[in-house]
Design a protein around this motif. Structure first.
Motif, PDB file in Angstrom:
ATOM      1  N   LEU A  82     -39.127  -4.818 -28.816  1.00 15.88           N
ATOM      2  CA  LEU A  82     -38.979  -4.922 -27.368  1.00 15.88           C
ATOM      3  C   LEU A  82     -38.422  -6.284 -26.972  1.00 15.88           C
ATOM      4  CD1 LEU A  82     -39.596  -3.542 -24.626  1.00 15.88           C
ATOM      5  CD2 LEU A  82     -41.824  -4.639 -24.715  1.00 15.88           C
ATOM      6  N   ILE A  83     -38.917  -7.339 -27.564  1.00 13.88           N
ATOM      7  CA  ILE A  83     -38.426  -8.689 -27.248  1.00 13.88           C
ATOM      8  C   ILE A  83     -36.985  -8.854 -27.685  1.00 13.88           C
ATOM      9  CG2 ILE A  83     -38.705 -11.128 -27.849  1.00 13.88           C
ATOM     10  CD1 ILE A  83     -41.742 -10.592 -27.872  1.00 13.88           C
ATOM     11  N   SER A  84     -36.647  -8.337 -28.867  1.00 13.39           N
ATOM     12  CA  SER A  84     -35.256  -8.467 -29.331  1.00 13.39           C
ATOM     13  C   SER A  84     -34.304  -7.624 -28.484  1.00 13.39           C
ATOM     14  CB  SER A  84     -35.143  -8.080 -30.805  1.00 13.39           C
ATOM     15  OG  SER A  84     -35.469  -6.722 -30.968  1.00 13.39           O
ATOM     16  N   ALA A  85     -34.738  -6.474 -27.979  1.00 10.74           N
ATOM     17  CA  ALA A  85     -33.879  -5.653 -27.118  1.00 10.74           C
ATOM     18  C   ALA A  85     -33.693  -6.294 -25.756  1.00 10.74           C
ATOM     19  CB  ALA A  85     -34.484  -4.255 -26.969  1.00 10.74           C
ATOM     20  N   ILE A  86     -34.716  -6.942 -25.240  1.00  3.14           N
ATOM     21  CA  ILE A  86     -34.603  -7.602 -23.939  1.00  3.14           C
ATOM     22  C   ILE A  86     -33.683  -8.819 -24.032  1.00  3.14           C
ATOM     23  CG2 ILE A  86     -35.891  -8.938 -22.214  1.00  3.14           C
ATOM     24  CD1 ILE A  86     -38.188  -6.974 -22.622  1.00  3.14           C
ATOM     25  N   THR A  87     -33.771  -9.575 -25.117  1.00  2.00           N
ATOM     26  CA  THR A  87     -32.934 -10.771 -25.252  1.00  2.00           C
ATOM     27  C   THR A  87     -31.480 -10.431 -25.512  1.00  2.00           C
ATOM     28  OG1 THR A  87     -33.511 -10.933 -27.589  1.00  2.00           O
ATOM     29  CG2 THR A  87     -34.814 -12.241 -26.031  1.00  2.00           C
ATOM     30  N   SER A  88     -31.204  -9.244 -26.055  1.00  2.47           N
ATOM     31  CA  SER A  88     -29.799  -8.876 -26.292  1.00  2.47           C
ATOM     32  C   SER A  88     -29.092  -8.564 -24.977  1.00  2.47           C
ATOM     33  CB  SER A  88     -29.698  -7.680 -27.233  1.00  2.47           C
ATOM     34  OG  SER A  88     -30.187  -6.516 -26.607  1.00  2.47           O
ATOM     35  N   ALA A  89     -29.821  -8.143 -23.955  1.00  3.65           N
ATOM     36  CA  ALA A  89     -29.327  -7.916 -22.592  1.00  3.65           C
ATOM     37  C   ALA A  89     -28.148  -6.959 -22.538  1.00  3.65           C
ATOM     38  CB  ALA A  89     -28.988  -9.230 -21.914  1.00  3.65           C
ATOM     39  N   PRO A  95     -32.121   2.912 -24.290  1.00  8.81           N
ATOM     40  CA  PRO A  95     -32.838   4.023 -24.948  1.00  8.81           C
ATOM     41  C   PRO A  95     -33.849   3.530 -25.976  1.00  8.81           C
ATOM     42  CG  PRO A  95     -30.486   4.466 -24.938  1.00  8.81           C
ATOM     43  CD  PRO A  95     -30.679   3.064 -24.451  1.00  8.81           C
ATOM     44  N   LEU A  96     -33.517   2.434 -26.642  1.00  5.77           N
ATOM     45  CA  LEU A  96     -34.443   1.862 -27.614  1.00  5.77           C
ATOM     46  C   LEU A  96     -35.707   1.359 -26.922  1.00  5.77           C
ATOM     47  CD1 LEU A  96     -34.875   1.081 -30.581  1.00  5.77           C
ATOM     48  CD2 LEU A  96     -33.864  -1.132 -30.039  1.00  5.77           C
ATOM     49  N   LEU A  97     -35.564   0.796 -25.732  1.00  6.31           N
ATOM     50  CA  LEU A  97     -36.713   0.309 -24.979  1.00  6.31           C
ATOM     51  C   LEU A  97     -37.669   1.452 -24.610  1.00  6.31           C
ATOM     52  CD1 LEU A  97     -35.099  -2.313 -22.601  1.00  6.31           C
ATOM     53  CD2 LEU A  97     -36.561  -2.732 -24.561  1.00  6.31           C
ATOM     54  N   VAL A  98     -37.110   2.606 -24.289  1.00  5.92           N
ATOM     55  CA  VAL A  98     -37.951   3.755 -23.935  1.00  5.92           C
ATOM     56  C   VAL A  98     -38.796   4.187 -25.128  1.00  5.92           C
ATOM     57  CG1 VAL A  98     -37.899   6.191 -23.245  1.00  5.92           C
ATOM     58  CG2 VAL A  98     -36.385   4.556 -22.146  1.00  5.92           C
TER      59      VAL A  98
END
Length: 125
Positions: A82-89, A95-98
């Motif tokens: 979750l942290i890596s997906a948020i930082t990639s912006a 979909p990965l966040l879901v």
């Protein structure tokens, strides 16, 4: 009709004393509807077993060590993704966040349910 009583040879006239009659009743009788656990090798059984495990986890009816180990294994991995997906912006990470938030929500619900179950147990005592 026959003149002899054939039933008397099987059922004599002796009365059975009531103190000699013993009836055993089991304390916890087995349920006639035992739930059959699927094997888990076919896809539908695997989905059922995962749902059953997550229902138990979210229901708060599990032990504390299982909940804590769930946070360590599933929660830490989900939070890291979750942290890596948020930082990639990027929008590709939505979909990965879901999918990543599902274990976090299940663990959160289980923690809240476990805390409320423990509070209710303490109030009863």
């Amino acid at each position: 009709m026959s003149d002899n009583d054939d039933s008397k040879q099987f059922f004599p006239d002796d009365e059975i004393a009531r103190d000699r009659i013993i009836v055993e009743v089991p304390i916890n009788p087995k349920s006639p509807y035992e739930e059959r656990v699927p094997s888990g090798y076919d896809p539908m059984s695997e989905i059922y077993l995962r749902g059953r495990a997550f229902r138990g986890l979210a229901g708060g009816i599990i032990r504390w060590w299982v909940l804590i180990s769930g946070w360590i294994f599933f929660g830490s991995l989900a939070l890291l993704i979750l942290i890596s997906a948020i930082t990639s912006a990027g929008f590709g990470a939505l979909p990965l966040l879901v999918f990543v938030t599902i274990p976090i929500i299940i663990l959160w619900r289980g923690t809240i349910a476990k805390l409320t179950v423990d509070k209710l147990k303490n109030k009863r005592r």
